[in-house]
Write an enzyme that holds these catalytic residues in place. Sequence first.
Site, PDB file in Angstrom:
ATOM      1  N   HIS A  36       0.561  -3.568   4.214  1.00 15.52           N
ATOM      2  CA  HIS A  36       1.147  -2.329   3.706  1.00 15.52           C
ATOM      3  C   HIS A  36       2.639  -2.346   4.029  1.00 15.52           C
ATOM      4  CE1 HIS A  36       1.969   2.029   3.490  1.00 15.52           C
ATOM      5  NE2 HIS A  36       0.838   2.159   2.825  1.00 15.52           N
ATOM      6  N   ASP A  76      -2.854  -3.121  12.698  1.00 13.23           N
ATOM      7  CA  ASP A  76      -2.797  -1.902  11.888  1.00 13.23           C
ATOM      8  C   ASP A  76      -4.218  -1.533  11.496  1.00 13.23           C
ATOM      9  OD1 ASP A  76      -2.619   0.004   9.907  1.00 13.23           O
ATOM     10  OD2 ASP A  76      -1.215  -1.100   8.645  1.00 13.23           O
ATOM     11  N   GLN A 115      -6.844   1.404   7.792  1.00  8.27           N
ATOM     12  CA  GLN A 115      -7.949   1.319   6.837  1.00  8.27           C
ATOM     13  C   GLN A 115      -9.280   0.969   7.493  1.00  8.27           C
ATOM     14  OE1 GLN A 115      -7.918   2.053   3.534  1.00  8.27           O
ATOM     15  NE2 GLN A 115      -5.793   2.700   3.738  1.00  8.27           N
ATOM     16  N   LYS A 150      -6.962   9.225   7.824  1.00 13.37           N
ATOM     17  CA  LYS A 150      -7.863   8.181   7.342  1.00 13.37           C
ATOM     18  C   LYS A 150      -9.208   8.250   8.074  1.00 13.37           C
ATOM     19  CE  LYS A 150      -4.255   5.952   5.336  1.00 13.37           C
ATOM     20  NZ  LYS A 150      -4.042   5.729   3.891  1.00 13.37           N
ATOM     21  N   CYS A 179       1.479   0.476  -2.087  1.00 11.38           N
ATOM     22  CA  CYS A 179       2.414   0.125  -1.018  1.00 11.38           C
ATOM     23  C   CYS A 179       2.160  -1.293  -0.522  1.00 11.38           C
ATOM     24  CB  CYS A 179       2.330   1.120   0.143  1.00 11.38           C
ATOM     25  SG  CYS A 179       2.927   2.764  -0.266  1.00 11.38           S
TER      26      CYS A 179
END
Length: 417
Positions: free
Chosen positions: A133, A210, A213, A236, A374
């Site tokens: 991202h 990260d 997600q 999220k 993104c």
Amino acid sequence: MSTLSVAKTTQPLFDVYAVRRDFPILSQQVNGKPLVYLDNGASSQRPEAVLQAMDSYYREMHSNVHRGAHTLADRATTAFEGARKKVQQFLNAPSAREIIWTRGTTEAINLVANGLAPLLKPGDEILLSQMEHHANIVPWQMLAERTGAKVLPIDVTPEGELDMDSFHSLLGERTRVLAITHVSNALGTVNPVADMVAKAKTQGVITLVDGAQAVGHFQPDVQALDCDFYVFSAHKLFGPTGIGVLYGRAALLEAMPPWQGGGEMIERVSFAGTTYNTLPYKFEAGTPAIAEAVGLGAAIDYLATLDRDAMEAAESGLLQRANELVSSVPGMTIIGTSPNKVPLISFKIDGLHPSDIGTLLDQQGIAIRAGHHCAMPLMEYYGLPGGTARASFAFYNTLEEVEQLFAALQKIQRLFA
């Protein structure tokens, strides 16, 4: 007439219809059709428990946290720090002092990149991947510009997996940072981050994962991953917008300079100099997002009431059904075909622009995302300047909704064939 076949049904282990009643927003209509919300990769929805927790905070305990000499401040502080403890337990972090509140994943990555600046010098290397991202690309590019370091991308395979040969060839004596996504927001691929972190640590590399997600689909364990930093956003994870989490290894956080200056992050201020506060407050300048922290804590509590294994099995069933139906839409191609995915399909249909697909689905009450997500470097790799259409599922989605999506795509394809 739809060419969809009827999905085989078995006794459900996970009562999705009961769960859906916990999410008020799902019962509405959009454009005269029952809402089919398939944009969970962008932002998941909130259960009633989260809405009630935030409402209760504002109605019964709103006050600034810490240092207050009255009952409301005590209540607010207890709820706020209680939420931090819940996040610690959710991530299996060693200590609550390693949990830093941020505005979201993006700010958390920027905080880390800023804090690592003193450790980098010209010629050092930062490893990312082609599937990152933008939030996990741009802060590192900015850091490289400041320090003279280089950003190097790990290749992606045509199937949408990380090219591990590329990773191993890039990892070397100049590597200082590995920042990698746990799950691709554009492809759904679950990356082998534990193995990558282990390999990077043999070279003394600082690692950031990260998890934006990932957290909505499975529960990460930062001690098992052994990463130095893990970041995610509450929205999220079925919580509110405006708040995120940075887990950081205490020794690294203590060595890093503060991110912003102001109240809460100080221990003592004088014009002769300032002494910074201890962790985690050293990185939390100003009045924090108190209600949002309470909401995130409530989201974690809500998820704890669900059978996590059954939930993940239900999500796998959604992805399996979607994959079964791809052939029912002429000209449809899935981008990212790794067998190790969260329930997300990124796709194109010959002759149709992704934005047009999104608009036409919306007219049928179906919410998806369209564009580059993104992830422009990834779209460039696949030769998709217009990006893809993306349907991302959550545990409150049903097999019927998957079939509604494909029936709608069939209708769109016939209109423009």
